[in-house]
Design an enzyme around this catalytic site. Sequence first.
Site, short mmCIF file in Angstrom:
data_model
loop_
_atom_site.label_atom_id
_atom_site.label_comp_id
_atom_site.label_asym_id
_atom_site.label_seq_id
_atom_site.Cartn_x
_atom_site.Cartn_y
_atom_site.Cartn_z
N HIS A 313 4.82 34.51 11.87
CA HIS A 313 4.42 33.42 12.75
C HIS A 313 4.46 33.91 14.19
O HIS A 313 5.28 34.76 14.55
CB HIS A 313 5.36 32.22 12.58
CG HIS A 313 4.84 30.95 13.18
ND1 HIS A 313 5.00 30.64 14.52
CD2 HIS A 313 4.13 29.93 12.64
CE1 HIS A 313 4.43 29.47 14.75
NE2 HIS A 313 3.89 29.02 13.64
N ASP A 371 2.53 27.38 5.97
CA ASP A 371 1.20 27.42 5.37
C ASP A 371 1.24 28.03 3.97
O ASP A 371 0.41 27.70 3.12
CB ASP A 371 0.23 28.24 6.24
CG ASP A 371 0.11 27.67 7.64
OD1 ASP A 371 -0.15 26.47 7.74
OD2 ASP A 371 0.28 28.42 8.61
#
Length: 436
Positions: A313, A371
Amino acid sequence: MKLADNKATLSFSNGSPSVDLPVYQGSVGPDVIDIRKLYAQTGMFTYDPGFLSTASCQSAITYIDGDKGELLYRGYPIEQLATNCDFMETCHLLLYGNLPDVAAKTAFVKRVSNHTMVNEQMQFFLRGFRRDAHPMAIMTGLVGALSAFYHDSTDINNPEHREISAIRLIAKMPTLVAMAYKYSVGQPYMYPKNELSYAGNFLHMMFATPCADYVVNPVIERALDRIFVLHADHEQNASTSTVRLCGSSGTNPFAAIAAGVACLWGPAHGGANEACLNMLEDIQKMGGISKVGHFMEQVKDKNSGVKLMGFGHRVYKNYDPRAKLMQETCKEVLAELGLENDPLFKLAMALEKIALEDEYFVSRKLYPNVDFYSGIVQRAIGIPVGLFTAVFALARTVGWIAQLNEMIGDPEYKIGRPRQLFTGSVSRDVLPISKR
């Protein structure tokens, strides 16, 4: 923010006089150096591609500590909110700064429920799109078009207009996403049922048909509500910054949120969960779990062009706190639907195991992000891959609105105007066409 005791001094090796810059402290997180007067004092700008070291605003909404893997909405840890609160409570928190009591929640839910329907002409607007259009292309158009239907809430500088447009957007986004889905599969639109919960109503509009009753599964309903909570806001990311920049021009709230939807569409942002599931399906086609090791070796090879989606991320340098919660929800949903042996979930777990044990990924802190799991959950629920990012936009709308309202209420806010380091041609004269 408050002025720190110390100042930052900018010195130059060419003999130019040094410049003292104020330092401000927030309630938590890094201090910031105030460079607003830098150009006036030095004739220079700062250079920060991607704004990796620039605070574009002051905000009291969401705080992220990427090193600790911490996410707070108005000071509340995301783990506590996802466990103890539903999405409507989270919306109230983001919009108004406090968690509602029973009476406030009842009033807020009722107000949102009263605005779930959209103008009937939106159905005709939808018909202008191809049936196979990407849902995010449709959503960008539909959200922007709301400003053509609701003229009484388009003045961004009017607090009452901002309030009603906020409620309308939160209420109507599930309806619009469900309409985009129904249009793509050729089924009739299902009107909202206001006696259902926010997540339950969305499931009903998505999967009910006029020819049969549809009963909302409480496990699926709770899972979807958690997806909404986990995606409600995430500080000054690309789409939020887009909403703020767009709104800084004074455009109407619907246009600003439509800009956020368009930005979210990108595979590096909101489209990441869609890209993640596409990756899993590609590995499945290659041979499934037996090919996971080979795939991960390709990921390590910089020349292969193969990317590992759903891991790592931009902000989190630790385990994404939302991913842990989503992993729990993923297991609950698959167990409820009898999909524990779902090949894609097994494949995902094999990828996760390697990523958490292999030194290459561990040293780079490429942990699974939200995700990674949310795509699997949505697929299990029956939401098509192409609609994943639209569901993300639905959830993030409240965060965008809260950030937009905060910006408008900030006495220091100005229209956004980034500067540049120009590297093109210097001034030159236009020659007659015969001499070029």
